[in-house]
Design a protein around this motif. Sequence first.
Motif, short mmCIF file in Angstrom:
data_model
loop_
_atom_site.label_atom_id
_atom_site.label_comp_id
_atom_site.label_asym_id
_atom_site.label_seq_id
_atom_site.Cartn_x
_atom_site.Cartn_y
_atom_site.Cartn_z
N ARG A 186 2.13 2.90 23.31
CA ARG A 186 3.06 3.85 22.68
C ARG A 186 2.24 4.81 21.82
O ARG A 186 1.48 4.39 20.95
N VAL A 187 2.37 6.14 22.05
CA VAL A 187 1.55 7.12 21.34
C VAL A 187 2.37 8.06 20.48
O VAL A 187 1.82 8.93 19.81
N GLY A 188 3.71 7.97 20.51
CA GLY A 188 4.50 8.87 19.70
C GLY A 188 5.96 8.82 20.09
O GLY A 188 6.37 8.06 20.97
N THR A 189 6.76 9.63 19.42
CA THR A 189 8.19 9.75 19.73
C THR A 189 8.56 11.23 19.75
O THR A 189 7.87 12.07 19.16
N GLU A 190 9.66 11.53 20.47
CA GLU A 190 10.17 12.89 20.53
C GLU A 190 11.64 12.83 20.89
O GLU A 190 12.09 11.94 21.62
N THR A 191 12.40 13.79 20.39
CA THR A 191 13.81 13.88 20.71
C THR A 191 14.01 14.87 21.85
O THR A 191 13.61 16.03 21.75
#
Length: 890
Positions: A186-191
């Motif tokens: 897991r390298v990040g989140t985004e909407t």
Amino acid sequence: MKRNALALGVFLSILVTLLSIYSTPNVTAAALITATASPTATTPKPTETPSPIASPKSTATVSSATDELTALVEAALEQNAALNAYRMDALMTTGPISPTQPVSPTVLLDLFAEQSDGNIHVLSTSRGADPEEMLKVGDRFFRRYPTESGEGTWYIIEPDLPSQASIATPSQLIAQLLADPLEFSRVGTETLNDVSCDILQQDRAAVIQFFLALSGAGTFTSPEEADASFDRAEILVWVCENGYLPRLEIHVTSKPRSSSEVPSALDAVVRLYDLNGDIEITAPANAISVPTPMPFYTETPMPTQTPHPTLAPAQATATATAALGTLNATTGWEVVLSDTFDSNSNNWEVGEGKSVEGGKYVWNINDRVNIYRGLPEIKGQTDFVASIDARLVTGSQDCGMGLTFRNGIDDFSGSMTDYIFYIQNDGRWGFDIIHSPDPGIAQYGTSNAIVPRALNRIQVIAQGSQLTFFVNGKYIGQAEDATLSVGKAGAAVWVLGPGGCEVEFDNFQVSAAPPPAILAETGQMILTDWTADNPNKWPTGEFSVQNATGSREVVGTKYMWQTTSASDVTVVAAPVMQPLVDFDVSVDALQLSDSVKSKYGLMFRHSDPGNEYMFMISGWGAYSLSYNHDGDYQVLSFPTSSSAIKVGELNRLRVIGAGSHFVFLINGEVVAEIDDETLSQGTVGITAEGYDEENPDATFEFSNFVLRELAPTPTAGVTPVVAQPTAATPNTYASATLTASPTAASLSTPAAQGSCGPVETKEDEGRSHLSPSGTPVYKSNPPTSGTHHPVWHEAGIYDEPIDVTMEVHNLEHGYVIMHYNNISAEQVEQLGEIVRRDFRKLILAPFPSMTDKITLTAWNHIQVCTGVDGEAIQMFIDTFRDQGPETGAP
């Protein structure tokens, strides 16, 4: 499926191309071209625009829950597969990465697709191709083609033809682009669309292994070598809280191998949206049936192409010498068309930026990345040499200019197919094929033979499957490919990047190779047929095979066939005879029924059912080459329309087989040559295929069957063997060896070791440019004026003979040229000292074909010397340098 409607196939083919490029140093973005073309109309995309490529906002923190993330991705793919409706964008771009000179990326693929309740709509554009649009509504398929007005026409496509509209489902497409094993961090989140999503990155080792598998044998020798070739190699996926996987990205960046090399990047994005939305896909109200001849025609089962050989290595000395010998031999070939563009008498394509004016074929191209072609009224050729002079007047270095050849129509899709050889102003050159499926024969390189901003002579020799390329008389490279066997030649511009360009062409010429000796009707006559008593026991009476029935009868001097087929079924017949290896067989064939899909022709190397070659023509004017081997059907040449076929009339078909080489003729015209070793011997006969949905009954008439047995001969006899050129042969260009210049103060005029005769003034023989394959005759040796090459030599000292037609161009610019023959090395050095004082517009070179020891030439003037008389030579230079008719030229 034959055309490029599957996004997956395009992605994978480009990725494979990318891998092969990254394994080669000093490559450019031009090498990432994919050759697909389809004459379809542009349809606007939905207003929703794909969001920009997202970059992870945080540093990767590898999670220990690898299995959990893998299960999350697999569950998302399954949920994607269950989508009832969706829209999908796919975008692939490439370009160099240069902080000092930012370059806009080139779009390799731009695809839009939507699906709802099993109905499908696809719109795609790939580099060098027009947009392509297809529909599937219920069980009906449609495809859009342009009309002369530019508006698209929808055609109804039969379900059993290969041009059906279909795309990979989202889960298929994304799953195929994921590396295996499915290991993520897991390298990040985004909407996305108001839904929170995790950004997951695949393990780099798995990604490298994925690219290694795609590249195939020979690109990288190990995973370590593949890993060392990339600065960046990652696959990212977005898995959202609603359980879907709506986005996938691939980012690849090459690792420079030297300080001068600029890295290149490839970025791919697949985006899903409007998941299970209200999407309506309806059939076009104005769709029409496909006209005759059928651009989508094919046969079932859908054949697979035989593998294509790889390109021959370029620039090998022996190969280059042989190639130049072949080029010299083409001067005696029959000229089919020669055009200096003083008028448009050959009806070149004009309009839309193309015009014939001022003795040139001038093109002004906009900034669209695409391939542009211009063809005259010319008959298609099989073996030929084609030449054209081309110059970039203004515009981008990414503007390629050259020749299209073996240009024709793909009879499955109705789109254009051809080979293209082009050069660029910065010394790059390229060769590629526009055909689908693309056999992957592209070749690129650089050459100092290309003169910037000058008219460069571009030449191609095509002999069977061997294609040889030249620029300004210098050998560039060779390719071996048999995909396209015949077609027209013309001018081509390949815009490889933004900016547009202006190009001018001149001196176009096509010369046909002399017919190979094998075409003479020689050999021992085995049989001629038919006669009423049927002495050779051709099969007669009724027959019944799976899905086909019919009858065959010998009526007078004709062999009459009638077939009724419920599907594509090929029936063969042969006389009672011993198997042959080398043969020459011909027959007159006529179709009496109206079936456009029916095919008929010659069968050869037949041993038992399911083992034979077939050469057939169709009711709508195309020929095809294929074979069966132990029941496995393979295509050697897909159906190709030919002007040699007289539709609705009697046609004489002929096949010559010598070992593994075959020549195919229709009404005396060679339409194809192939090499294939699958079947080595067998009997010879007739074949027919009568299936047509609307006309299942077909009737054929065969007559004047003639069979000769040829004495076994090496297949090299099919292609003329040419003498190797000597050093003095015109058009054998040598590289300049320019010696460093000492200061003038350090030199003195050499003492006279011989006398120079009087300066002679010669007749002005004109100053026109040489036609691409012309051989001028001059009134003096060396010449002092006359027809000359459009390119000239650089000033300097040459230690090998140089091209005389280019020398005359130098004289036109005001050069003085010193030639020598049979003088001592000391005398050559003394002449070199004179040149080194001031290289400006001076050339020194040997000239073996003259009887004099030393000659000095300028425009319309010549002086002969028996030795090095420094004072007389300097006087000639001072008098005639810069005195040519184009003194302002370099």
